[in-house]
Write an enzyme that holds these catalytic residues in place. Sequence first.
Site, PDB file in Angstrom:
ATOM      1  N   HIS A 119      -8.201  -4.398  -1.007  1.00  0.00           N
ATOM      2  CA  HIS A 119      -6.651  -4.190  -1.186  1.00  0.00           C
ATOM      3  C   HIS A 119      -6.077  -4.279   0.070  1.00  0.00           C
ATOM      4  O   HIS A 119      -4.618  -4.897   0.843  1.00  0.00           O
ATOM      5  CB  HIS A 119      -7.362  -2.781  -0.861  1.00  0.00           C
ATOM      6  N   ASP A 120      -7.408  -4.897   1.138  1.00  0.00           N
ATOM      7  CA  ASP A 120      -6.709  -5.328   2.714  1.00  0.00           C
ATOM      8  C   ASP A 120      -5.976  -6.882   1.828  1.00  0.00           C
ATOM      9  O   ASP A 120      -5.152  -7.643   3.340  1.00  0.00           O
ATOM     10  CB  ASP A 120      -7.982  -5.565   3.381  1.00  0.00           C
ATOM     11  N   ARG A 156     -12.188   6.679   8.156  1.00  0.00           N
ATOM     12  CA  ARG A 156     -11.323   5.955   8.548  1.00  0.00           C
ATOM     13  C   ARG A 156     -12.545   5.429   7.837  1.00  0.00           C
ATOM     14  O   ARG A 156     -12.878   3.787   6.884  1.00  0.00           O
ATOM     15  CB  ARG A 156     -11.352   5.172   9.754  1.00  0.00           C
ATOM     16  N   ASP A 194      -8.718  -4.851  -5.531  1.00  0.00           N
ATOM     17  CA  ASP A 194      -8.646  -4.030  -5.350  1.00  0.00           C
ATOM     18  C   ASP A 194      -9.325  -3.086  -5.442  1.00  0.00           C
ATOM     19  O   ASP A 194      -8.515  -2.530  -6.954  1.00  0.00           O
ATOM     20  CB  ASP A 194      -6.940  -3.541  -5.455  1.00  0.00           C
ATOM     21  N   SER A 240       1.135  -1.640   0.221  1.00  0.00           N
ATOM     22  CA  SER A 240       0.116  -0.006   0.076  1.00  0.00           C
ATOM     23  C   SER A 240       0.839   1.583  -0.128  1.00  0.00           C
ATOM     24  O   SER A 240       1.934   1.706  -0.996  1.00  0.00           O
ATOM     25  CB  SER A 240      -0.570  -0.329   1.651  1.00  0.00           C
TER      26      SER A 240
HETATM   27  N1  COA Z   1     -20.044  -4.251  13.852  1.00  0.00           N
HETATM   28  C1  COA Z   1     -19.054  -4.289  14.627  1.00  0.00           C
HETATM   29  N2  COA Z   1     -18.117  -4.856  14.827  1.00  0.00           N
HETATM   30  C2  COA Z   1     -17.691  -5.901  13.991  1.00  0.00           C
HETATM   31  C3  COA Z   1     -18.842  -6.436  13.578  1.00  0.00           C
HETATM   32  C4  COA Z   1     -20.135  -5.524  13.113  1.00  0.00           C
HETATM   33  N3  COA Z   1     -20.893  -5.804  11.705  1.00  0.00           N
HETATM   34  N4  COA Z   1     -18.083  -7.213  12.607  1.00  0.00           N
HETATM   35  C5  COA Z   1     -16.593  -7.503  13.039  1.00  0.00           C
HETATM   36  N5  COA Z   1     -16.790  -6.390  13.748  1.00  0.00           N
HETATM   37  C6  COA Z   1     -14.762  -6.148  14.771  1.00  0.00           C
HETATM   38  C7  COA Z   1     -14.802  -7.404  15.632  1.00  0.00           C
HETATM   39  O1  COA Z   1     -15.339  -7.803  17.088  1.00  0.00           O
HETATM   40  C8  COA Z   1     -13.121  -7.210  15.502  1.00  0.00           C
HETATM   41  O2  COA Z   1     -13.227  -5.390  16.785  1.00  0.00           O
HETATM   42  P1  COA Z   1     -11.961  -5.614  17.556  1.00  0.00           P
HETATM   43  O3  COA Z   1     -10.801  -5.695  15.992  1.00  0.00           O
HETATM   44  O4  COA Z   1     -12.456  -4.244  18.171  1.00  0.00           O
HETATM   45  O5  COA Z   1     -11.395  -6.653  18.220  1.00  0.00           O
HETATM   46  C9  COA Z   1     -13.276  -6.270  14.534  1.00  0.00           C
HETATM   47  O6  COA Z   1     -14.376  -6.183  13.833  1.00  0.00           O
HETATM   48  C10 COA Z   1     -12.522  -7.237  13.900  1.00  0.00           C
HETATM   49  O7  COA Z   1     -12.007  -6.326  12.162  1.00  0.00           O
HETATM   50  P2  COA Z   1     -11.586  -6.976  10.767  1.00  0.00           P
HETATM   51  O8  COA Z   1     -11.733  -5.465   9.732  1.00  0.00           O
HETATM   52  O9  COA Z   1     -13.062  -8.006  10.705  1.00  0.00           O
HETATM   53  O10 COA Z   1     -10.693  -7.989  10.809  1.00  0.00           O
HETATM   54  P3  COA Z   1     -10.654  -8.314   9.746  1.00  0.00           P
HETATM   55  O11 COA Z   1      -9.424  -9.994   9.929  1.00  0.00           O
HETATM   56  O12 COA Z   1     -11.043  -8.622   8.358  1.00  0.00           O
HETATM   57  O13 COA Z   1      -9.735  -8.627   8.914  1.00  0.00           O
HETATM   58  C11 COA Z   1      -6.979  -6.509   9.345  1.00  0.00           C
HETATM   59  C12 COA Z   1      -8.010  -8.170   9.253  1.00  0.00           C
HETATM   60  C13 COA Z   1      -5.653  -7.641   9.340  1.00  0.00           C
HETATM   61  C14 COA Z   1      -6.912  -6.537   7.186  1.00  0.00           C
HETATM   62  C15 COA Z   1      -7.170  -5.848  10.054  1.00  0.00           C
HETATM   63  O14 COA Z   1      -7.454  -6.308  11.186  1.00  0.00           O
HETATM   64  C16 COA Z   1      -6.689  -5.216  10.138  1.00  0.00           C
HETATM   65  O15 COA Z   1      -5.719  -4.554  10.407  1.00  0.00           O
HETATM   66  N6  COA Z   1      -7.058  -4.018   9.115  1.00  0.00           N
HETATM   67  C17 COA Z   1      -6.308  -2.715   8.730  1.00  0.00           C
HETATM   68  C18 COA Z   1      -6.967  -2.068   7.770  1.00  0.00           C
HETATM   69  C19 COA Z   1      -5.970  -1.363   6.981  1.00  0.00           C
HETATM   70  O16 COA Z   1      -5.825  -0.021   7.877  1.00  0.00           O
HETATM   71  N7  COA Z   1      -5.615  -1.823   6.107  1.00  0.00           N
HETATM   72  C20 COA Z   1      -4.541  -1.061   4.855  1.00  0.00           C
HETATM   73  C21 COA Z   1      -4.986   0.362   4.011  1.00  0.00           C
HETATM   74  S1  COA Z   1      -3.432   1.193   3.824  1.00  0.00           S
END
Ligand code: COA
Length: 372
Positions: free
Chosen positions: A346-347, A217, A313, A149
Site C-alpha cells: 500500500h505504501d 500503528r 496492496d 489511501s
Molecule cells: N529496527 C528499527 N528501526 C528501523 C529498522 C529496524 N530494523 N529499520 C528501519 N528502521 C527505522 C529507520 O531508522 C527510520 O527511522 P526514523 O524514521 O526514525 O529515522 C525508519 O525506520 C524509516 O522508516 P521506513 O518505513 O523504513 O521508511 P521507508 O523509506 O521504508 O518508507 C515512507 C518511506 C514515506 C513510506 C515512510 O517514511 C512513511 O511515511 N510511512 C508512513 C506510512 C503511512 O502512514 N502510510 C499511509 C497509510 S494510510
Amino acid sequence: MTPRARARAEVLKDEAPFALECGRSLQGLTFAYETWGRLNRRRDNAVLLFHALTGSAHAASHGTGDEPGWWESLIGAGRPLDPARYYVVCANVLGGCYGTTGPASQNPETGRPYGADFPVMTTRDMVRAQRLLLDRLGVGHLALVIGGSLGAMLTWRWLVDYPDSARAGIAIAGTPQASPWAIALNAVAREAITSDPAWRGGDYESPGPDSGLALARMIGMISYRSGRQFGERFGRQRADSCPDRRFCAENAFLVERYLKHQGEKLTQRFDARSYVLLTRAMDLHDVADRHPTLEAALAPIRARVLAVGIDSDVLFDPTEISGAVQILKRFGADAAYGAIRSAFGHDAFLVEYPQLNTLVSSFLEGRALCEF
Ligand code: COA
C-alpha cells in the site's frame, strides 16, 4: 501527545454551526491548510489534495529550508502538480490532529477538549467541510481532486457527492467502499487503543494511550507493506542487540524491531482519538450509501477519472479499484485504471514516485497511460 503544528499552515475559522450526518453539529470549524501556486484569473486551476490517515496539510515544502512534505515529489517546479500552473490546496481533514477541528480541539460549549464526545463523522462530512473551505478561498470549480489511501476514499466521495465540481479526479490506492478486510484491520487497531487503560474512554489528557496507539500503528504497518517487501528488506535477520541470537525473547528480529520503532514514532506525532475517529469514518465509507447500487452512485460522475491500484496492496484490493473504473466506463465516463507494480504494498503511493509521477502527468496531459 501534542502534535507539532506546522509553521506554514494557514488557519481559517468558520463560525457557523456545521451539521454532521450523525445529526449533531460542531460549533464552527477551524481549518489548517496549505497552498502552493496561485488561483488564476479564470479560477480554473485549483487542485484539491486529500491526505492519508495520519497525514497533514504539509504535502510539500514551500522553498529551501522548509521541511519536505508527504508528497514532495509530486508538487513543485517541473513536477506533475507544478505551482506555476496549479493552485494546490491541502487541508488537514476534519477530525484530524494537525490544526483542523478534531477531538483534541476545544469544545466551545464546555471550554474543554471534545475528547470522546467528538461526534462520529463520515467521509461525506469530511468532504463537505473541505467544500466550505474552498468556498471561503474563492474556489468554485476544480481542475483536479486527488488523494491517496484515505485521500483516495475522499476523492471518490467528492466525485460522487459533487459530480459536476471537478474536471478530473485521481484516486490512488483507495476504494469507493471500505471492504470488510479493511474494516477488520481498523477494528483490531481501534481495539488496541481502546483497551489501553490510559484510553479512559477517550477523555485522557497527558499521557494518552501510547502503547495502544503504537500497537495500532504496528498492525497498520503490516497492512501498508507486503510479505515480499518485509522478506526482501528484513529476511529472518536478528537484531544485534539480541544476546542469544536463537532464543532472544523480545525484539529478536529486525522486522519486529522495525514495527516497534514505527509504533513508538507515531505516538510522538498523532492523537489516538483522531486515529479512532478517522478509522471509523473509513469503515463507514460507502459512496453508494444513498444510492441503490455502486453503479448508480458512480454513474453521474462527469469528471475524467484516473484510479490507481498497487499490485501488492493488501489493504486496498487493486481489483476493487479497477472494478470501479469498469463501472465508470460502462456509463460512458472518461476513466482509466493505472497500475503501480511494486513490492512495497500500500505504501507504494508514498514511495514509487517515477511510476506515480508518470501516471499522474500522462493523465493530466491526456497522454495514453503506460503500464509498469
Ligand atoms: N529496527 C528499527 N528501526 C528501523 C529498522 C529496524 N530494523 N529499520 C528501519 N528502521 C527505522 C529507520 O531508522 C527510520 O527511522 P526514523 O524514521 O526514525 O529515522 C525508519 O525506520 C524509516 O522508516 P521506513 O518505513 O523504513 O521508511 P521507508 O523509506 O521504508 O518508507 C515512507 C518511506 C514515506 C513510506 C515512510 O517514511 C512513511 O511515511 N510511512 C508512513 C506510512 C503511512 O502512514 N502510510 C499511509 C497509510 S494510510
